[in-house]
Enzyme design. Structure first.
Site, PDB file in Angstrom:
ATOM      1  N   LYS A  44       0.863  -1.189   0.000  1.00  0.00           N
ATOM      2  CA  LYS A  44       0.000   0.000   0.000  1.00  0.00           C
ATOM      3  C   LYS A  44       0.896   1.235   0.000  1.00  0.00           C
ATOM      4  CE  LYS A  44      -3.441   2.825   0.558  1.00  0.00           C
ATOM      5  NZ  LYS A  44      -4.166   3.189  -0.677  1.00  0.00           N
ATOM      6  N   CYS A 126      -1.878   9.947  -6.500  1.00  0.00           N
ATOM      7  CA  CYS A 126      -3.031   9.586  -5.671  1.00  0.00           C
ATOM      8  C   CYS A 126      -4.173  10.575  -5.920  1.00  0.00           C
ATOM      9  CB  CYS A 126      -2.670   9.603  -4.187  1.00  0.00           C
ATOM     10  SG  CYS A 126      -4.146   9.312  -3.176  1.00  0.00           S
TER      11      CYS A 126
HETATM   12  O1  RRO Z   1      -5.314   5.565  -1.009  1.00  0.00           O
HETATM   13  C1  RRO Z   1      -5.968   5.925  -2.003  1.00  0.00           C
HETATM   14  O2  RRO Z   1      -7.053   6.514  -1.914  1.00  0.00           O
HETATM   15  C2  RRO Z   1      -5.470   5.710  -3.359  1.00  0.00           C
HETATM   16  C3  RRO Z   1      -4.159   5.887  -3.756  1.00  0.00           C
HETATM   17 BR1  RRO Z   1      -2.795   6.352  -2.567  1.00  0.00          BR
HETATM   18  C4  RRO Z   1      -3.789   5.739  -5.109  1.00  0.00           C
HETATM   19  O3  RRO Z   1      -2.649   5.912  -5.542  1.00  0.00           O
HETATM   20  N1  RRO Z   1      -4.767   5.415  -5.978  1.00  0.00           N
HETATM   21  C5  RRO Z   1      -6.046   5.204  -5.599  1.00  0.00           C
HETATM   22  O4  RRO Z   1      -6.905   4.891  -6.434  1.00  0.00           O
HETATM   23  N2  RRO Z   1      -6.373   5.353  -4.270  1.00  0.00           N
END
Ligand code: RRO
Length: 360
Positions: A44, A126
């Site tokens: 993650k 993100c």
């Molecule tokens: O954590 C998120 O909401 C998230 C991330 Br970091 C990302 O790079 N891509 C995404 O769809 N969600």
């Protein structure tokens, strides 16, 4: 047949999870480590401090797509650093931008010292930090981030790119990438700010940000293929490209290879089907397809954009060799493609909305 080189590793399949999918907790990461068809693990996206992320519900999927607004929920970089010694597969730690470049630099430099970490995936895309824009969409900032983060970085690093939709944006992104020479690029992160509405309950399907989040799943495949293809054309030929977006079947994976990907990351389908089942099936389907097309190995598949003349299929695929009962996934019988969408009966049964049926 599916053996793929990645950095200095030889992987049995070209498949990894995509960052954010079953890779937040220790139990999830240990589970991914045991799945035979997942060859490398991506964590993650992590930040300096642990984060709870956005309000629930923050993930939704239907047969067409997923929408998430996880909001970078993670245990902080020290946790993902420690996980390296518990995993046996190549392990990539994804690091996200949040408030400060310096903080992100600190995180990356710390992780880079861990010999058990294979690579760092820099995530400047993100879509879900409310009130903040993505550095990868703001080219002067993008350049500044990469300059700061990769100067003196000795660990191999890759970058998770957002989807681009404009030729000038592609060119500007590629110019910056060529300056800093990532070991790989991953195309694409989710499509930002998508809205999913639940028409039965008359609500947004996820809670944060007025229901808007990053979209993944089969519906984004054509956008991800176009991004893979464009960067394959714009970047030097040795650039490793990881295709990500819309991979639900062996055929989808094959399309990513034809577009120019060397490997893939899979997200939504692992959630939909479980990582074990999805990757086993996708691997088998890819193998069957390569055999049918008389490829001895995945390495023989040349991206379409690098072929001299218009590619003709080496075998005709007039019906799906895959499980036709599986809704929406895999190949639609080709005759459907030539029929108008409105025509009754033109759409394969998989275009029904099983999730609505189950709700009613
Ligand atoms: O954590 C998120 O909401 C998230 C991330 Br970091 C990302 O790079 N891509 C995404 O769809 N969600």
């Amino acid at each position: 047949m599916l053996t793929t080189k990645f950095l200095n590793h030889t992987l049995p399949t070209p498949i990894m999870n995509s960052a954010g999918v079953f890779d937040t907790t220790e139990a999830e990461l240990l589970h991914l480590d045991k799945i035979p068809d997942i060859s490398a693990i991506v964590s993650k996206s992590t930040t300096f401090k642990a984060r709870e992320g956005n309000d629930h519900p923050r993930y939704f999927h239907d047969p067409y797509c997923s929408v998430n607004s996880t909001g970078l929920a993670n245990y902080g970089y020290l946790f993902y650093d420690e996980m390296a010694s518990k995993l046996t597969k190549p392990y990539i730690v994804s690091v996200a931008s949040l408030d400060s470049i310096e903080e992100m630099k600190h995180v990356i430099d710390h992780l880079a010292k861990n010999p058990k970490i294979t690579a760092i995936e820099i995530n400047l895309s993100c879509p879900n930090i409310v009130g903040k824009s993505q550095p990868a969409y703001d080219f002067p900032r993008f350049d500044e981030y990469l300059k700061t983060l990769t100067t003196d970085l000795t660990k191999p690093w890759g970058i998770k790119l957002p989807p681009y939709f404009d030729n000038q944006h592609y060119k500007e992104a590629a110019t910056i990438l060529k300056k800093y020479k990532p070991h790989y690029i991953s195309c694409i992160n989710s499509i930002p700010l998508a809205l999913h509405i639940d028409p039965i309950k008359e609500t947004y399907s996820i809670k944060p940000n007025n229901g808007r989040g990053g979209m993944g799943g089969l519906s984004i495949k054509q956008i991800s293929l176009a991004n893979v293809q464009t960067f394959r054309q714009l970047m030097p030929p040795e650039t490793v490209i990881i295709g990500c977006g819309g991979i639900t079947s062996g055929l989808d994976l094959f399309e990513h290879i034809l577009a120019g990907a060397n490997l893939v990351q899979i997200g939504t389908q692992l959630i939909r089907e479980t990582p074990q089942k999805a990757t086993k099936r996708i691997t088998q389907e890819l193998q069957q397809l390569l055999i049918k097309k008389e490829y001895a190995s995945i390495k023989e598949v040349i991206p379409l954009c690098q072929r001299g003349e218009r590619a003709m299929p080496s075998v005709s695929i007039d019906h799906t060799p895959f499980d036709e009962s599986r809704p929406l996934l895999g190949l639609c019988p080709l005759q459907h493609l030539s029929l108008p969408f409105e025509e009754e009966g033109a759409l394969p049964p998989s275009f029904a909305l099983p999730y609505l049926d189950s709700e009613v």
